[in-house]
Design a protein around this motif. Structure first.
Motif, mmCIF file in Angstrom:
data_model
loop_
_atom_site.group_PDB
_atom_site.id
_atom_site.type_symbol
_atom_site.label_atom_id
_atom_site.label_comp_id
_atom_site.label_asym_id
_atom_site.label_seq_id
_atom_site.Cartn_x
_atom_site.Cartn_y
_atom_site.Cartn_z
ATOM 1 N N ASP A 1 0.811 -1.218 0.000
ATOM 2 C CA ASP A 1 0.000 0.000 0.000
ATOM 3 C C ASP A 1 0.842 1.265 0.000
ATOM 4 O O ASP A 1 0.317 2.362 -0.230
ATOM 5 N N LEU B 1 2.814 2.252 -2.173
ATOM 6 C CA LEU B 1 2.839 2.829 -3.516
ATOM 7 C C LEU B 1 1.482 3.345 -3.966
ATOM 8 O O LEU B 1 1.417 4.093 -4.948
ATOM 9 N N THR B 2 0.414 2.969 -3.281
ATOM 10 C CA THR B 2 -0.926 3.326 -3.752
ATOM 11 C C THR B 2 -1.687 4.251 -2.804
ATOM 12 O O THR B 2 -2.747 4.751 -3.174
ATOM 13 N N THR B 3 -1.179 4.489 -1.615
ATOM 14 C CA THR B 3 -1.870 5.346 -0.650
ATOM 15 C C THR B 3 -1.516 6.806 -0.887
ATOM 16 O O THR B 3 -0.348 7.143 -1.080
ATOM 17 N N SER B 4 -2.523 7.681 -0.867
ATOM 18 C CA SER B 4 -2.291 9.105 -1.105
ATOM 19 C C SER B 4 -2.004 9.873 0.172
ATOM 20 O O SER B 4 -1.261 10.857 0.163
ATOM 21 N N GLY C 1 1.592 6.808 2.277
ATOM 22 C CA GLY C 1 2.050 6.282 0.998
ATOM 23 C C GLY C 1 2.547 7.407 0.108
ATOM 24 O O GLY C 1 2.422 8.588 0.450
ATOM 25 N N ALA D 1 1.740 7.758 -3.307
ATOM 26 C CA ALA D 1 1.021 7.889 -4.581
ATOM 27 C C ALA D 1 0.910 9.351 -4.998
ATOM 28 O O ALA D 1 1.114 9.706 -6.161
ATOM 29 N N THR D 2 0.608 10.220 -4.028
ATOM 30 C CA THR D 2 0.461 11.649 -4.345
ATOM 31 C C THR D 2 1.786 12.283 -4.724
ATOM 32 O O THR D 2 1.906 12.934 -5.775
ATOM 33 N N THR E 1 3.366 10.938 -8.018
ATOM 34 C CA THR E 1 2.690 11.483 -9.198
ATOM 35 C C THR E 1 3.063 12.947 -9.420
ATOM 36 O O THR E 1 3.340 13.364 -10.556
#
Length: 342
Positions: free
Chosen positions: A71, A73-76, A86, A88-89, A92
């Motif tokens: 998670d 890599l996918t949690t904002s 995480g 992710a934000t 990106t």
């Protein structure tokens, strides 16, 4: 009828006259041995330092990575003390800021390099080279302050214009704003990914320009003169000789600039308004990056929060390595002058 053959004494056998290069014996000169050893030592030292950096980050990030798992890599959200965090934000945002910077920096760097090598008067060349190189020596905090107080107010109008006419494209849309309304506040467009990327582009341009300029300057004079002799214009020579020969330099300069853009910290930190949700709208207020996150939270992080920041730094470190490896592979397959005739 017999055909006479002539045999040259000492000539190599036909099997020996292939295209394989003749092996070269190493010189036994002490100076050569010292230079060879120094070069190998320098290369090994760089690899060792990079390995130690990766090991250090990995060791410090292990606690957070074990807790977060995939998670990460996918949690904002970024709430390490609540064990909900995480990248992710920020990952990106890092990629988007770097992409915007490269989109603006590469044409500017290539055009500047071509002007210096092909069009600038001889008496101006060295001055222009010095000015471009001087831009690389300006501290990033100066770029950040300039972008925040001088550049940003001027770019808001461009951001509003892009939203007005290209807002149907998701990257140029701005939520909650009506760009055709003259009373709409400019705060929708400040501290955005777009503005941060443009400021970083000016920081990236000198590095990319230097690499491209060196590649363009080494284009073969014989091919240049041959193209002119066949009636080519200056642009024709650039298009048919200089640009193909400098392809490797263009790619190398672009990737080197991208690596710088991905890791830029202070200028981005001063400009953006940090948000912890994936922000795809380039022109809208709010952005984030890995380096800005580390600068923002480093001073107040707990022990576990520090481990989480190290994990984010490790992700940025690995991403930069991947970009450089890809750049090396692409440059190796398209080296400057590889396709040029002797």
């Amino acid at each position: 009828m017999t055909t006479a053959t002539t045999t040259v004494v000492g000539a190599p056998e036909p099997a020996e006259r292939g295209d394989a290069p003749r092996p070269l014996a190493r010189s036994g000169d002490p100076a050569d041995r010292i230079f060879r050893g120094s070069a190998r030592g320098a290369g090994a030292t760089v690899l060792l330092i990079m390995t130690l950096v990766g090991v250090f980050l990995g060791g410090r990030a292990l606690q957070a990575l074990t807790d977060a798992g995939p998670d990460f890599l996918t949690t904002s959200a970024w709430e390490p003390d609540s064990h909900h965090f995480g990248i992710a934000t920020v990952l990106t945002g890092t990629v988007l800021i770097g992409a915007v910077a490269i989109v603006f920096a590469v044409p500017l760097a290539a055009g500047t390099a071509l002007y210096i090598t092909e069009y600038a008067p001889r008496r101006l060349k060295q001055t222009l080279i010095s000015l471009v190189d001087l831009m690389a020596a300006v501290p990033s905090v100066v770029y950040g302050l300039w972008g925040l107080f001088l550049f940003q107010p001027s770019v808001v109008g461009l951001s509003r214009w892009l939203t007005t006419y290209f807002g149907w494209f998701p990257l140029f849309a701005v939520d909650g704003d009506s760009p055709r309304d003259p009373l709409s506040p400019n705060t929708f467009y400040t501290s955005s990914t777009f503005i941060a990327g443009m400021v970083v582009a000016l920081m990236v341009t000198p590095i990319a320009c230097s690499v491209m300029r060196e590649a363009f300057a080494q284009a073969p004079p014989g091919e240049r003169e041959g193209a002119f002799a066949l009636g080519a214009t200056q642009w024709g020579v650039i298009r048919s000789v200089v640009l193909p020969f400098g392809r490797g330099g263009i790619i190398g300069g672009t990737m080197l600039g991208l690596g710088r853009a991905l890791g830029e910290t202070i200028a981005v930190y001063l400009i953006i308004s940090p948000v912890f949700e994936v922000q795809w709208h380039l022109l809208q207020n709010g952005a984030n990056s890995v380096s800005a996150l580390i600068a923002l939270r480093y001073g107040s992080a707990s022990e576990f929060g520090m481990s989480a920041l190290m994990a984010a730094g490790l992700a940025l470190f690995l991403m930069t390595l991947v970009v450089n490896f890809i750049a090396s592979s692409v440059v190796a397959r398209s080296r400057s002058g590889a396709g040029a005739e002797a």
